[in-house]
Write an enzyme that holds these catalytic residues in place. Structure first.
Site, PDB file in Angstrom:
ATOM      1  N   SER A 277      73.403  26.101  30.404  1.00  0.00           N
ATOM      2  CA  SER A 277      72.577  25.194  31.199  1.00  0.00           C
ATOM      3  C   SER A 277      72.713  23.793  30.655  1.00  0.00           C
ATOM      4  O   SER A 277      73.285  23.569  29.597  1.00  0.00           O
ATOM      5  CB  SER A 277      71.109  25.630  31.145  1.00  0.00           C
ATOM      6  OG  SER A 277      70.563  25.208  29.916  1.00  0.00           O
ATOM      7  N   LYS A 278      72.170  22.877  31.429  1.00  0.00           N
ATOM      8  CA  LYS A 278      72.340  21.470  31.128  1.00  0.00           C
ATOM      9  C   LYS A 278      71.819  21.115  29.734  1.00  0.00           C
ATOM     10  O   LYS A 278      72.374  20.259  29.060  1.00  0.00           O
ATOM     11  CB  LYS A 278      71.571  20.666  32.181  1.00  0.00           C
ATOM     12  CG  LYS A 278      72.212  19.332  32.422  1.00  0.00           C
ATOM     13  CD  LYS A 278      71.640  18.669  33.614  1.00  0.00           C
ATOM     14  CE  LYS A 278      72.228  17.264  33.687  1.00  0.00           C
ATOM     15  NZ  LYS A 278      71.621  16.477  34.698  1.00  0.00           N
ATOM     16  N   ARG A 279      70.769  21.807  29.324  1.00  0.00           N
ATOM     17  CA  ARG A 279      70.177  21.495  28.030  1.00  0.00           C
ATOM     18  C   ARG A 279      71.157  21.713  26.885  1.00  0.00           C
ATOM     19  O   ARG A 279      71.029  21.150  25.823  1.00  0.00           O
ATOM     20  CB  ARG A 279      68.937  22.373  27.800  1.00  0.00           C
ATOM     21  CG  ARG A 279      67.663  21.721  28.267  1.00  0.00           C
ATOM     22  CD  ARG A 279      66.517  22.676  28.164  1.00  0.00           C
ATOM     23  NE  ARG A 279      66.679  23.782  29.109  1.00  0.00           N
ATOM     24  CZ  ARG A 279      66.755  25.049  28.757  1.00  0.00           C
ATOM     25  NH1 ARG A 279      66.688  25.406  27.493  1.00  0.00           N
ATOM     26  NH2 ARG A 279      66.885  25.984  29.676  1.00  0.00           N
TER      27      ARG A 279
END
Ligand code: GLU
Length: 512
Positions: A277-279
């Site tokens: 994910s983007k995190r």
């Protein structure tokens, strides 16, 4: 078998995700391998998540990657569509064109079609109008969850609203959705090309909303209608869409349409095996482009995220041309694919090593131009000749272009360091002075054409005898001012004779 037709249908919610690039690539490769058609269409019916400029950026990212389409959406002034195709300008996106016989290829330009088909399903009793307001829907959901039942719609409008009431509500412009009447006790079964047999009971499926109250279709309805009308033979998409497939199959059945084949690609995982994910860092293809990864390396890396040509096959480097010949959807793995940045770095480094000196310079220049140490350097140090020398030394160690010059700023800047750094082990002041003077003599005696790494090395080694450290460490520090750097001969070669002697003089100056 019908001619293979596959599609990549991104939603313009921002950027091309690395997983999206993988779906696009596998579809493209599957089409190439099977002499089929690769279509790009745009799923822009979710207005809440729509991002301005995203359609154009998605198309450009595919163009950048070299994933040419046979049909669908193109930028007007780039990557022209095949000439034989009927071409129209997009109604909603200036600068975008649509080419092919099954358009429009942008969902927001097909709204009438979705409405027509949804009403057809209502007409045949396979779908129904629902006038329930959000508050009521939220309430049933809460109640069902509280009593530990699946939070499904209770079919109030199907059971209680009479045809007369429906007509009245429609006439008085009441807001409504259209829901699929999911049949009871049906087994939905399909053979996924990656996952094998998938089977699910229709009782676990909610009456899906097909048309939203804003007049836009849901993803499920639009996707199925498009895939049918665009003659899609194979739906190849990420595993996150697997739960949607039984719903789509119900829709195909409701319409009485032929069902395409499905292949669901494994999830992308981070190195700690969590969903990517983007995190966890960059997931946008654009970020990798910005950070100086080569398209060949990204394609190669993405191709291997969930696919490999065969057991025991140790080859890691594949060009797009090669992939087009050997890609086999049956060799896509079921297990999640780990996204390992180290592997991308390694692959990128391999491709960087293969570049010619001109290519290397061309690719690296825009990255140098963003760096302060380069911007503030003398014109001589900004010259093509000088940068090519720096790159000759750096290329063996570069993982990506954003790293250019970063570890070797001393090639561009005046250097500062303390005199103690010059000292090799416990050599005396006198020995240090002798060492630097010896370097001055050796380098001072090399001229013109002879100023080459190999030759500089030979001369320095000859002068150093068996005490290499005594000569090379002080010289290296004098030229770089750093604890770590390329070898002193490489430093001297890049800096040139004049600058090298000047830096040596400065070092001697520090000794007092
Ligand atoms: N619009 C969906 C996406 O953004 C497409 C899913 C599909 O391939 O059906 O991934």
């Amino acid at each position: 078998m019908d001619k293979v037709r596959v599609r990549f249908p991104p939603s313009p919610t921002g950027y091309l995700h690395i997983g999206g690039l993988r779906s696009a690539l596998y579809n493209y490769l599957f089409a190439k391998k099977n002499g089929g058609i690769f279509i790009l269409k745009i799923e822009d019916t979710d207005r809440k998540r729509f991002v301005e400029g995203a359609v154009e950026s998605l198309i450009s990212s595919l163009d950048w990657a070299g994933l040419d389409r046979d049909e669908g959406v193109f930028m007007k002034n780039h990557s022209p569509s095949p000439e034989s195709l009927k071409t129209t300008e997009s109604e909603n996106y200036p600068g975008v064109i649509e080419a092919g016989n099954f358009g429009p290829y942008i969902q927001s330009e097909r709204l009438d079609l979705y409405k027509k088909y949804a009403e057809e399903l209502v007409g045949s009793g396979k779908a129904y109008y629902c006038f329930c307001e959000q508050d009521r829907l939220d309430k049933i959901k809460e109640e069902k969850i509280a009593s530990k039942q699946a939070p499904m719609y209770d079919r109030y409008c199907l059971k209680n609203v009479t045809p007369e009431e429906i007509n009245e509500k429609l006439k008085s412009n009441c807001a409504y959705t259209i829901r699929l009447k999911v049949p009871n006790d049906e087994i939905i079964e399909f053979e996924d090309l990656v996952r094998g047999k998938v089977s699910i009971n229709s009782n676990t499926i909610d009456d899906q909303v097909l048309m939203k109250s804003d007049g836009f279709p849901t993803y499920h309805l639009a996707s199925v209608i498009d895939d049918h009308l665009m003659r899609t033979t194979h739906v190849i998409r990420g595993e996150e869409w697997l739960p949607s497939t039984p719903k789509h199959i119900l829709l195909y059945r409701a319409f009485g349409w032929e069902i395409p084949e499905f292949a669901h690609l494994p999830l992308l995982l981070s190195t700690d095996k969590k969903k990517l994910s983007k995190r966890m860092g960059d997931v946008a293809v654009e970020d990798y482009i910005k950070n100086g990864y080569l398209k060949e390396a990204i394609i190669n890396f993405v191709a291997l995220l969930g696919w490999h040509p065969g057991e025991g096959e140790t080859q890691e480097i594949y060009s797009l041309d090669e992939l087009e010949k050997i890609f086999d959807i049956k060799r896509v793995h079921k297990a999640g694919a780990v996204f390992d940045l180290k592997k991308l770095d390694w692959l990128n480094a391999q491709y960087i090593k293969k570049l010619s000196s001109d290519e290397l310079y061309e690719k690296a220049l825009p990255f140098f131009e963003q760096k302060d140490f380069y911007i503030n350097a003398s014109s001589e140090k900004k010259s093509e000749e000088y940068l090519k020398k720096v790159l000759t030394i750096e290329r063996e160690r570069l993982n990506n272009f954003s790293e250019v010059g970063e570890n070797n700023r001393f090639f561009f800047m005046d250097i500062e360091y303390g005199r103690e750094m010059l000292r090799w082990k416990d050599m005396s002041d006198e020995a240090l002075k002798d060492s630097l003077e010896k370097s001055v003599t050796v380098l001072g005696g090399i001229d013109g054409q002879d100023w080459q790494v190999k030759n500089i090395e030979e001369k320095l080694f000859a002068a150093a005898g068996d005490k290499k450290g005594d000569l090379l460490w002080p010289l290296r520090v004098a030229l770089s001012g750093a604890q770590k750097s390329p070898s002193p001969m490489e430093l001297a070669w890049v800096l040139g004779k004049e600058e090298s002697l000047l830096r040596l003089k400065n070092a001697l100056g520090k000794l007092g």
